[in-house]
Design an enzyme around this catalytic site. Structure first.
Site, PDB file in Angstrom:
ATOM      1  N   LYS A 102       0.844  -1.207   0.000  1.00 33.68           N
ATOM      2  CA  LYS A 102       0.000   0.000   0.000  1.00 33.68           C
ATOM      3  C   LYS A 102       0.876   1.253   0.000  1.00 33.68           C
ATOM      4  O   LYS A 102       0.591   2.230  -0.697  1.00 33.68           O
ATOM      5  CB  LYS A 102      -0.918  -0.017   1.231  1.00 33.68           C
ATOM      6  CG  LYS A 102      -2.035  -1.056   1.091  1.00 33.68           C
ATOM      7  CD  LYS A 102      -2.722  -1.388   2.403  1.00 33.68           C
ATOM      8  CE  LYS A 102      -3.710  -2.533   2.203  1.00 33.68           C
ATOM      9  NZ  LYS A 102      -4.275  -3.064   3.437  1.00 33.68           N
ATOM     10  N   GLN A 145      -4.117  -1.683   9.807  1.00 33.25           N
ATOM     11  CA  GLN A 145      -4.035  -2.993   9.158  1.00 33.25           C
ATOM     12  C   GLN A 145      -4.648  -4.067  10.068  1.00 33.25           C
ATOM     13  O   GLN A 145      -4.271  -4.188  11.231  1.00 33.25           O
ATOM     14  CB  GLN A 145      -2.568  -3.330   8.841  1.00 33.25           C
ATOM     15  CG  GLN A 145      -2.393  -4.617   8.072  1.00 33.25           C
ATOM     16  CD  GLN A 145      -3.059  -4.595   6.692  1.00 33.25           C
ATOM     17  OE1 GLN A 145      -2.941  -3.637   5.940  1.00 33.25           O
ATOM     18  NE2 GLN A 145      -3.783  -5.652   6.356  1.00 33.25           N
ATOM     19  N   ASP A 191     -10.532   3.132   4.732  1.00 34.95           N
ATOM     20  CA  ASP A 191     -10.906   1.718   4.664  1.00 34.95           C
ATOM     21  C   ASP A 191     -12.431   1.554   4.652  1.00 34.95           C
ATOM     22  O   ASP A 191     -12.943   0.489   4.333  1.00 34.95           O
ATOM     23  CB  ASP A 191     -10.337   0.983   5.882  1.00 34.95           C
ATOM     24  CG  ASP A 191      -9.347  -0.082   5.475  1.00 34.95           C
ATOM     25  OD1 ASP A 191      -9.241  -0.358   4.268  1.00 34.95           O
ATOM     26  OD2 ASP A 191      -8.686  -0.636   6.371  1.00 34.95           O
TER      27      ASP A 191
END
Ligand code: NDP
Length: 351
Positions: A54, A98, A121
């Site tokens: 990412k 994460q 997200d």
């Protein structure tokens, strides 16, 4: 093969190109460079790999990125404190925590601590809530589900008025992708482990989204001829049998004989494969494997597996109208949509 291949790598490259152009314009016209912060807690190797890819993508697209790391032992307060300091950082427009987090941490509270305006997200309860309501707009949509829709739309698959079946009801894929399809006026059926006559329900679908985590579960006779099939699953299966072969563990440097464990029907790294004797000892006692255990790594180190989806590609490609491959389907779209969300996060700063 009759199905038209939906090339996720090519479509993701297109989304990334468009995002890079938009980022360059934003920088030129407003002097703003979108910034993504990643928060990694612990040493999970797969999570580390995801975070680095990412960050690499951010750099490639002209965005800034900050990688924050905390040890596995980090407390709830420490992780929430880090998220809050990133919330207050004006150079950061997106925060990605994460997952999975170590078990002692309260994931829901940590995700809830991410500022709504930086929730790239899309897992903040308010974003998910808005996604689930008619006429409400979430600030961000979760990346994998958004990627599935993008694949359908850019492949010219009609969604409105179609019957869509989503196999899986998880918070990160099944549920949000169902909501997105509903917003686009599909008629939705959501299946799960208690669904009766799964093949029969799937066979009704004009659009079938498989997000179940079971290697090659969806067969040709589950698919209506001509249906568009999006395979979200990522499962590792062994293609070689390296039994009795000697390896050097790249983590410990020790030499050992790898041997084969029974393949479980459940997909995923933790249930199948070959393990070093040291690690296996822990597993055979029926214990949970420790996240950082060197023995959990031989799969990655020896690369004796292949990735397959939840759909039996060769079989289903004979009947489906459109089909995504694994790898090279939904996977590349997840990061592309994250980049797009981060860009949108920067746009929000002056909306
Ligand atoms: P989860 O394990 O959270 O959810 C799986 C869902 O499938 C659950 O709703 C479960 O039902 C259902 N299910 C499991 N077994 C069966 C069965 N035998 N019959 C019917 N339903 C079943 O998985 P995720 O949603 O997180 O992920 C799904 C897959 O997608 C995985 O392979 C994962 O690796 C992959 N993935 C890929 C991403 C990408 O970027 N391409 C991103 C995220 C995930 P129940 O709710 O009843 O337990």
């Amino acid at each position: 093969m009759t199905a038209k291949l939906i090339d996720g790598t090519a479509i993701a490259a297109q989304v990334r190109k468009e995002t890079a152009e938009a980022v360059a314009t934003l920088k030129k016209e407003r002097g703003i460079v979108p910034g993504l912060a990643t928060v990694l807690v612990g040493e999970n190797p797969a999570s580390k790999a995801y975070v680095s890819s990412k960050q690499r993508a951010c750099e490639e697209l002209g965005m800034t990125t900050i990688g924050q790391k905390l040890p596995t032992s980090a407390t709830q307060e420490e992780v929430e404190g880090m998220v809050k300091s990133l919330n207050a950082d004006p150079k950061i427009h997106g925060i990605l925590v994460q997952l999975p987090l170590p078990k002692h941490l309260d994931e829901e509270k940590i995700l809830g601590a991410v500022s709504l305006a930086k929730d790239v997200d899309g897992f903040h309860p308010l974003n998910i809530g808005r996604l689930s309501m008619k006429g409400r707009e979430p600030m961000f949509v979760p990346c994998t589900p958004a990627g599935c829709i993008e694949l359908l739309v850019r492949s010219g698959v009609e969604i409105s008025g179609k019957e869509a079946v989503v196999l899986g009801r998880s918070n990160i894929v099944g549920l949000p992708v169902s909501m997105l399809l509903l917003h686009r006026n599909a008629t939705i059926t959501i299946c799960h482990s208690r669904t009766a006559d799964l093949p029969g329900v799937c066979r009704r679908a004009d659009i079938l989204i498989a997000a179940v985590g079971r290697a090659e579960m969806v067969k040709a006779d589950w698919v209506k001829p001509g249906a568009a099939v999006i395979d979200v699953g990522i499962n590792q299966v062994w293609v070689e049998h390296p039994a009795d072969k000697e390896y050097t563990c790249a983590v410990t440097g020790e030499t050992f004989v790898a041997h084969r464990r029974d393949q479980s029907e459940k997909g995923g790294r933790r249930k199948m494969g070959d393990y070093c004797t040291e690690c296996d000892t822990a597993w055979l006692k029926g214990q949970e494997p420790p996240d950082s255990c060197a023995g959990c790594e031989p799969i990655a180190l020896f690369r004796k597996y292949k990735l397959v989806g939840d759909v039996d590609f060769d079989d289903v490609s004979q009947v489906a109208g459109h089909l995504t491959p694994v790898p090279g389907g939904v996977g590349p779209m997840t990061i592309a949509m994250l980049m797009h969300n981060t860009y949108r996060g920067a746009l929000h700063t002056f909306e």
